[in-house]
Design an enzyme around this catalytic site. Structure first.
Site, PDB file in Angstrom:
ATOM      1  N   GLY A  94       2.711  -4.358   0.511  1.00 41.18           N
ATOM      2  CA  GLY A  94       3.378  -5.642   0.751  1.00 41.18           C
ATOM      3  C   GLY A  94       2.962  -6.618  -0.336  1.00 41.18           C
TER       4      GLY A  94
ATOM      5  CB  CYS B 163      -5.389  -8.812   0.024  1.00 41.51           C
ATOM      6  SG  CYS B 163      -4.222 -10.056  -0.541  1.00 41.51           S
TER       7      CYS B 163
ATOM      8  CD  GLU C  76       2.163  -8.993   2.263  1.00 40.10           C
ATOM      9  OE1 GLU C  76       2.076  -9.967   1.483  1.00 40.10           O
ATOM     10  OE2 GLU C  76       1.383  -8.019   2.226  1.00 40.10           O
TER      11      GLU C  76
HETATM   12 CO    CO Z   1      -2.382  -9.798   0.765  1.00 38.21          CO
END
Ligand code: CO
Length: 197
Positions: free
Chosen positions: A43, A93, A136
């Site tokens: 993502g 992330c 997200e």
């Molecule tokens: Co992230």
């Protein structure tokens, strides 16, 4: 376009709604998918590539061949049905490479958004897809996954976060990253441009 790293201030920016689907937006989306796959992500939110707008791309399989699994969600709104138990899952992330930690999230969400044709869409997402969509959407609100970790777990990430902070400080000192003021002005002018286009 490149993926910005923590603690770049754009990651704390509260994104502005997308008001029109433009050819520019479509180009951004394509570039974001390319960057996401190249970084082995599942993502990527617009502010992670320095764009102050409310949209993100995702593909929970992480496989560029699985085109059917790709979602582009513009102006997403998440609602959580009353039933689902929160579930713990390990998150990472692309703005914090090599940093992982457990986050509790509902395992089932409804996301309402617009797609790239401007059509309004609604998806019921489960498990990993639900987690990605929440992670997200959080980005678009300036929230990072470690904000949602319990303090005891977050403490364990401190040394790694401090390394990112130090590297950021050095890059800024070297003139590779704009000042907070320059970043703010640039993002505000992009928002104004979208409003007037
Ligand atoms: Co992230």
């Amino acid at each position: 376009m490149e993926i910005v790293l923590y603690p770049h201030p754009v990651l704390r920016w509260k994104s502005s709604p997308v008001t029109r689907i433009t050819p520019q937006l479509k180009r951004w989306v394509k570039e974001m998918f390319d960057l996401m796959y190249a970084a082995k992500g599942i993502g990527l939110a617009a502010n992670q590539v320095g764009l102050p707008f409310r949209f993100f791309v995702m593909n929970p399989t992480g496989d560029p061949a699985e085109k059917n699994e790709e979602l582009v969600l513009i102006n997403p709104e998440i609602t959580i049905p009353s039933d689902p138990e929160p579930q713990e899952g390990e998150e990472g992330c692309l703005s914090l490479p090599e940093v992982f930690g457990p986050v509790m999230r509902p395992q089932h969400v409804i996301v309402e958004a617009y797609d790239l044709t401007g059509r309004s869409v609604q998806y019921r997402l489960l498990e990993l897809a639900a987690r990605v969509a929440q992670h997200e959407t959080d980005h678009l609100d300036g929230i990072l996954f470690f904000d949602r970790m319990i303090e005891e777990q977050r403490k364990l990430l401190r040394p790694k976060l401090a390394e990112f902070e130090e590297r950021f400080r050095q890059r800024r000192e070297a003139g590779e990253i704009e000042s907070d003021e320059e970043i703010r002005r640039r993002l505000e002018s992009m928002v104004a441009e979208m409003a007037h286009s």
